[in-house]
Scaffold this motif. Structure first.
Motif, PDB file in Angstrom:
ATOM      1  N   THR A  88       0.830  -1.208   0.000  1.00  0.00           N
ATOM      2  CA  THR A  88       0.000   0.000   0.000  1.00  0.00           C
ATOM      3  C   THR A  88       0.864   1.257   0.000  1.00  0.00           C
ATOM      4  O   THR A  88       0.593   2.209  -0.742  1.00  0.00           O
ATOM      5  N   ALA A  89       1.903   1.258   0.820  1.00  0.00           N
ATOM      6  CA  ALA A  89       2.806   2.416   0.858  1.00  0.00           C
ATOM      7  C   ALA A  89       3.496   2.599  -0.488  1.00  0.00           C
ATOM      8  O   ALA A  89       3.649   3.725  -0.979  1.00  0.00           O
ATOM      9  N   GLY A  90       3.904   1.497  -1.107  1.00  0.00           N
ATOM     10  CA  GLY A  90       4.522   1.579  -2.434  1.00  0.00           C
ATOM     11  C   GLY A  90       3.563   2.137  -3.468  1.00  0.00           C
ATOM     12  O   GLY A  90       3.945   2.966  -4.305  1.00  0.00           O
ATOM     13  N   LEU A  91       2.318   1.690  -3.416  1.00  0.00           N
ATOM     14  CA  LEU A  91       1.308   2.233  -4.335  1.00  0.00           C
ATOM     15  C   LEU A  91       1.073   3.718  -4.088  1.00  0.00           C
ATOM     16  O   LEU A  91       0.832   4.478  -5.023  1.00  0.00           O
ATOM     17  N   THR A  92       1.186   4.129  -2.833  1.00  0.00           N
ATOM     18  CA  THR A  92       1.004   5.551  -2.516  1.00  0.00           C
ATOM     19  C   THR A  92       2.136   6.381  -3.097  1.00  0.00           C
ATOM     20  O   THR A  92       1.902   7.485  -3.610  1.00  0.00           O
ATOM     21  N   ALA A 117      -1.451  10.207 -15.276  1.00  0.00           N
ATOM     22  CA  ALA A 117      -2.629   9.356 -15.070  1.00  0.00           C
ATOM     23  C   ALA A 117      -2.310   7.869 -14.949  1.00  0.00           C
ATOM     24  O   ALA A 117      -2.855   7.204 -14.061  1.00  0.00           O
ATOM     25  N   PRO A 118      -1.461   7.297 -15.787  1.00  0.00           N
ATOM     26  CA  PRO A 118      -1.193   5.860 -15.625  1.00  0.00           C
ATOM     27  C   PRO A 118      -0.656   5.497 -14.244  1.00  0.00           C
ATOM     28  O   PRO A 118      -1.009   4.462 -13.686  1.00  0.00           O
ATOM     29  N   PHE A 119       0.174   6.364 -13.683  1.00  0.00           N
ATOM     30  CA  PHE A 119       0.754   6.098 -12.365  1.00  0.00           C
ATOM     31  C   PHE A 119      -0.312   6.093 -11.280  1.00  0.00           C
ATOM     32  O   PHE A 119      -0.413   5.153 -10.500  1.00  0.00           O
ATOM     33  N   PHE A 120      -1.116   7.170 -11.224  1.00  0.00           N
ATOM     34  CA  PHE A 120      -2.077   7.214 -10.128  1.00  0.00           C
ATOM     35  C   PHE A 120      -3.253   6.273 -10.343  1.00  0.00           C
ATOM     36  O   PHE A 120      -3.860   5.803  -9.386  1.00  0.00           O
ATOM     37  N   MET A 121      -3.561   5.926 -11.585  1.00  0.00           N
ATOM     38  CA  MET A 121      -4.640   4.960 -11.813  1.00  0.00           C
ATOM     39  C   MET A 121      -4.210   3.551 -11.408  1.00  0.00           C
ATOM     40  O   MET A 121      -5.005   2.797 -10.825  1.00  0.00           O
ATOM     41  N   VAL A 122      -2.980   3.172 -11.681  1.00  0.00           N
ATOM     42  CA  VAL A 122      -2.477   1.868 -11.226  1.00  0.00           C
ATOM     43  C   VAL A 122      -2.538   1.798  -9.699  1.00  0.00           C
ATOM     44  O   VAL A 122      -2.947   0.782  -9.124  1.00  0.00           O
ATOM     45  N   ALA A 123      -2.141   2.881  -9.039  1.00  0.00           N
ATOM     46  CA  ALA A 123      -2.192   2.910  -7.573  1.00  0.00           C
ATOM     47  C   ALA A 123      -3.621   2.743  -7.073  1.00  0.00           C
ATOM     48  O   ALA A 123      -3.885   1.932  -6.173  1.00  0.00           O
ATOM     49  N   ARG A 124      -4.558   3.460  -7.661  1.00  0.00           N
ATOM     50  CA  ARG A 124      -5.950   3.374  -7.199  1.00  0.00           C
ATOM     51  C   ARG A 124      -6.536   1.989  -7.442  1.00  0.00           C
ATOM     52  O   ARG A 124      -7.256   1.453  -6.596  1.00  0.00           O
ATOM     53  N   ILE A 125      -6.217   1.393  -8.572  1.00  0.00           N
ATOM     54  CA  ILE A 125      -6.695   0.029  -8.844  1.00  0.00           C
ATOM     55  C   ILE A 125      -6.045  -0.949  -7.861  1.00  0.00           C
ATOM     56  O   ILE A 125      -6.705  -1.860  -7.348  1.00  0.00           O
ATOM     57  N   GLY A 126      -4.776  -0.755  -7.573  1.00  0.00           N
ATOM     58  CA  GLY A 126      -4.087  -1.610  -6.602  1.00  0.00           C
ATOM     59  C   GLY A 126      -4.729  -1.552  -5.230  1.00  0.00           C
ATOM     60  O   GLY A 126      -4.958  -2.587  -4.592  1.00  0.00           O
ATOM     61  N   TRP A 127      -5.029  -0.336  -4.747  1.00  0.00           N
ATOM     62  CA  TRP A 127      -5.702  -0.214  -3.451  1.00  0.00           C
ATOM     63  C   TRP A 127      -7.059  -0.904  -3.472  1.00  0.00           C
ATOM     64  O   TRP A 127      -7.432  -1.575  -2.516  1.00  0.00           O
ATOM     65  N   LEU A 128      -7.786  -0.732  -4.565  1.00  0.00           N
ATOM     66  CA  LEU A 128      -9.107  -1.351  -4.681  1.00  0.00           C
ATOM     67  C   LEU A 128      -9.007  -2.876  -4.588  1.00  0.00           C
ATOM     68  O   LEU A 128      -9.780  -3.511  -3.863  1.00  0.00           O
TER      69      LEU A 128
END
Length: 147
Positions: A88-92, A117-128
């Motif tokens: 989670t921290a890595g995704l953040t 956008a690709p960076f923050f969208m990957v993070a948001r999908i990862g958290w989900l």
């Protein structure tokens, strides 16, 4: 009943939240400096339809777009961090990089905002995905929290 034991690695999640606060401060400061540079006074939210007004609007929208997502971002981070704190921290960190690139690109030209956008969208999908896994494990009596 569930007992919640927070692992030491959750500290990385907490630090990533602190980093988001600094991101917000930086984006907000960019808007404040742009107000001065382009002559857009408070309480005006947007600049006039002039080249300077458009330049201000791009900076302002980079920050505003972050603010539009911040509630679910924080919730996703705090929940996902309970079961997978280091991921989670890595995704953040990935999210923050994406937001910086988004704001910087948007400042250059509206179409360049897609840089981040690709960076923050990957993070948001990862958290989900992590939060859905957490919910599934809780509902099925499986170990759900980091051990």
């Amino acid at each position: 009943m569930i007992t919640l034991n927070i692992v030491p690695e959750y500290g990385y999640v907490v630090l990533s939240i602190v980093a988001l606060w600094f991101l917000n401060l930086g984006l907000g400061e960019a808007v404040a400096m742009s107000r001065k540079r382009y002559g857009v006074k408070l309480p005006q939210m947007y600049g006039p339809e002039t080249p300077d007004g458009t330049a201000f609007n791009r900076v302002q929208r980079g920050h505003q777009n972050y603010l539009e997502t911040v509630a679910d971002v924080y919730m996703g981070i705090l929940l996902a961090g309970l079961s997978r704190p280091t991921e989670t921290a890595g995704l953040t960190v990935l999210f923050i990089i994406g937001r910086i690139l988004y704001a910087y690109g948007y400042r250059q030209a509206e179409g360049k905002r897609v840089w981040g956008a690709p960076f923050f969208m990957v993070a948001r999908i990862g958290w989900l995905v992590i939060v859905l896994e957490l919910a599934y494990n809780l509902l099925n009596g499986r170990p759900a929290f980091a051990a």
